[in-house]
Design an enzyme around this catalytic site. Structure first.
Site, PDB file in Angstrom:
ATOM      1  N   ASP A  31       6.853  -1.806   0.386  1.00 50.27           N
ATOM      2  CA  ASP A  31       5.580  -1.457   1.031  1.00 50.27           C
ATOM      3  C   ASP A  31       5.714  -1.660   2.539  1.00 50.27           C
ATOM      4  O   ASP A  31       6.304  -2.638   2.992  1.00 50.27           O
ATOM      5  CB  ASP A  31       4.453  -2.339   0.465  1.00 50.27           C
ATOM      6  CG  ASP A  31       3.074  -1.807   0.806  1.00 50.27           C
ATOM      7  OD1 ASP A  31       2.379  -1.336  -0.115  1.00 50.27           O
ATOM      8  OD2 ASP A  31       2.686  -1.851   1.985  1.00 50.27           O
ATOM      9  N   ILE A  32       5.136  -0.744   3.295  1.00 48.07           N
ATOM     10  CA  ILE A  32       5.279  -0.794   4.762  1.00 48.07           C
ATOM     11  C   ILE A  32       4.517  -1.980   5.370  1.00 48.07           C
ATOM     12  O   ILE A  32       4.898  -2.495   6.429  1.00 48.07           O
ATOM     13  CB  ILE A  32       4.829   0.565   5.392  1.00 48.07           C
ATOM     14  CG1 ILE A  32       5.476   0.794   6.734  1.00 48.07           C
ATOM     15  CG2 ILE A  32       3.316   0.697   5.463  1.00 48.07           C
ATOM     16  CD1 ILE A  32       5.413   2.240   7.202  1.00 48.07           C
ATOM     17  N   ASN A  78      -4.297  -0.030  -8.209  1.00 47.86           N
ATOM     18  CA  ASN A  78      -5.640   0.411  -7.852  1.00 47.86           C
ATOM     19  C   ASN A  78      -5.822   1.811  -8.430  1.00 47.86           C
ATOM     20  O   ASN A  78      -4.926   2.655  -8.301  1.00 47.86           O
ATOM     21  CB  ASN A  78      -5.794   0.453  -6.331  1.00 47.86           C
ATOM     22  CG  ASN A  78      -5.713  -0.934  -5.707  1.00 47.86           C
ATOM     23  OD1 ASN A  78      -6.243  -1.896  -6.250  1.00 47.86           O
ATOM     24  ND2 ASN A  78      -5.027  -1.040  -4.572  1.00 47.86           N
ATOM     25  N   VAL A 135      -3.710   5.681  -1.178  1.00 47.13           N
ATOM     26  CA  VAL A 135      -2.736   6.779  -1.204  1.00 47.13           C
ATOM     27  C   VAL A 135      -2.935   7.567  -2.506  1.00 47.13           C
ATOM     28  O   VAL A 135      -2.855   6.993  -3.604  1.00 47.13           O
ATOM     29  CB  VAL A 135      -1.285   6.239  -1.111  1.00 47.13           C
ATOM     30  CG1 VAL A 135      -0.291   7.396  -1.226  1.00 47.13           C
ATOM     31  CG2 VAL A 135      -1.069   5.491   0.200  1.00 47.13           C
ATOM     32  N   HIS A 173       0.782   4.705  -8.039  1.00 42.05           N
ATOM     33  CA  HIS A 173       1.787   3.706  -7.657  1.00 42.05           C
ATOM     34  C   HIS A 173       1.429   2.354  -8.240  1.00 42.05           C
ATOM     35  O   HIS A 173       0.276   1.948  -8.274  1.00 42.05           O
ATOM     36  CB  HIS A 173       1.949   3.609  -6.137  1.00 42.05           C
ATOM     37  CG  HIS A 173       0.667   3.447  -5.380  1.00 42.05           C
ATOM     38  ND1 HIS A 173      -0.185   4.497  -5.133  1.00 42.05           N
ATOM     39  CD2 HIS A 173       0.097   2.357  -4.813  1.00 42.05           C
ATOM     40  CE1 HIS A 173      -1.240   4.065  -4.450  1.00 42.05           C
ATOM     41  NE2 HIS A 173      -1.092   2.757  -4.253  1.00 42.05           N
ATOM     42  N   HIS A 217       2.042  -1.589  -7.777  1.00 43.20           N
ATOM     43  CA  HIS A 217       2.474  -2.604  -6.814  1.00 43.20           C
ATOM     44  C   HIS A 217       3.215  -3.702  -7.583  1.00 43.20           C
ATOM     45  O   HIS A 217       2.669  -4.273  -8.537  1.00 43.20           O
ATOM     46  CB  HIS A 217       1.276  -3.254  -6.119  1.00 43.20           C
ATOM     47  CG  HIS A 217       0.451  -2.333  -5.256  1.00 43.20           C
ATOM     48  ND1 HIS A 217       0.555  -2.310  -3.881  1.00 43.20           N
ATOM     49  CD2 HIS A 217      -0.503  -1.423  -5.571  1.00 43.20           C
ATOM     50  CE1 HIS A 217      -0.311  -1.427  -3.384  1.00 43.20           C
ATOM     51  NE2 HIS A 217      -0.966  -0.878  -4.392  1.00 43.20           N
TER      52      HIS A 217
HETATM   53  P1  5GP Z   1      -3.209   1.485  -2.484  1.00 45.88           P
HETATM   54  O1  5GP Z   1      -4.276   0.796  -1.688  1.00 45.88           O
HETATM   55  O2  5GP Z   1      -3.348   2.990  -2.432  1.00 45.88           O
HETATM   56  O3  5GP Z   1      -3.093   0.939  -3.874  1.00 45.88           O
HETATM   57  O4  5GP Z   1      -1.865   1.082  -1.802  1.00 45.88           O
HETATM   58  C1  5GP Z   1      -1.172   1.900  -0.914  1.00 45.88           C
HETATM   59  C2  5GP Z   1      -0.053   1.093  -0.335  1.00 45.88           C
HETATM   60  O5  5GP Z   1       0.826   1.975   0.334  1.00 45.88           O
HETATM   61  C3  5GP Z   1      -0.513   0.049   0.698  1.00 45.88           C
HETATM   62  O6  5GP Z   1      -0.104  -1.248   0.274  1.00 45.88           O
HETATM   63  C4  5GP Z   1       0.175   0.486   1.988  1.00 45.88           C
HETATM   64  O7  5GP Z   1       0.621  -0.598   2.758  1.00 45.88           O
HETATM   65  C5  5GP Z   1       1.325   1.337   1.486  1.00 45.88           C
HETATM   66  N1  5GP Z   1       1.736   2.407   2.389  1.00 45.88           N
HETATM   67  C6  5GP Z   1       0.917   3.259   3.059  1.00 45.88           C
HETATM   68  N2  5GP Z   1       1.642   4.120   3.779  1.00 45.88           N
HETATM   69  C7  5GP Z   1       2.950   3.822   3.570  1.00 45.88           C
HETATM   70  C8  5GP Z   1       4.173   4.380   4.042  1.00 45.88           C
HETATM   71  O8  5GP Z   1       4.216   5.336   4.819  1.00 45.88           O
HETATM   72  N3  5GP Z   1       5.317   3.799   3.604  1.00 45.88           N
HETATM   73  C9  5GP Z   1       5.310   2.729   2.746  1.00 45.88           C
HETATM   74  N4  5GP Z   1       6.498   2.235   2.380  1.00 45.88           N
HETATM   75  N5  5GP Z   1       4.177   2.181   2.279  1.00 45.88           N
HETATM   76  C10 5GP Z   1       3.002   2.723   2.687  1.00 45.88           C
END
Ligand code: 5GP
Length: 113
Positions: free
Chosen positions: A33-34, A88, A97, A101, A103
């Site tokens: 994760d970034i 989520n 996103v 996915h 986590h």
């Molecule tokens: P969500 O809130 O959709 O469950 O989690 C999305 C995750 O994607 C977040 O933890 C966020 O930090 C990660 N994320 C968003 N953009 C990028 C990216 O460009 N690269 C990577 N590696 N992670 C990302």
């Protein structure tokens, strides 16, 4: 938070955007994760376009199962004894996103479960 307007994970799958990959099969990709929320924070995604886990059905349950298999393999690779899995689901569930996915988080992750 609403969905991001773009599915950035498709660009990670295609290689258009860089990522720190830790695991890959023909169907699954996993990368760091970034903005990590724990010492280890890895995202595990299917390579096919699935917006949310609400798209699970009897035809793709094996693919969803592969996310859990990947988590186990990666956790072993990363030397994690125990770990946390979090997903989520949809905007109302905190997903940002618009691509499924899972986590994978080390045990120091502070969830309020
Ligand atoms: P969500 O809130 O959709 O469950 O989690 C999305 C995750 O994607 C977040 O933890 C966020 O930090 C990660 N994320 C968003 N953009 C990028 C990216 O460009 N690269 C990577 N590696 N992670 C990302």
């Amino acid at each position: 938070m609403p969905f991001l307007p773009e599915n950035i994970f498709l660009k990670i799958i295609s290689g258009e955007l860089p990522s720190k990959k830790v695991y890959e099969t023909d169907q699954i990709l996993a990368f760091h994760d970034i903005t990590p929320k724990a010492k280890t924070h890895i995202l595990i995604i299917p390579k096919v376009e699935l917006k949310t886990a609400k798209e699970v059905n009897l035809e793709n349950t094996e693919l969803f199962g592969q996310l859990f298999l990947a988590a186990k393999i990666i956790a072993e690779q990363e030397g994690l004894d125990g770990y946390k899995l979090h997903m989520n689901v949809d905007e109302a569930g905190g997903q940002v996103v618009p691509h499924v996915h899972l986590h994978l988080l080390s045990a120091d992750y502070k969830s309020n479960l």
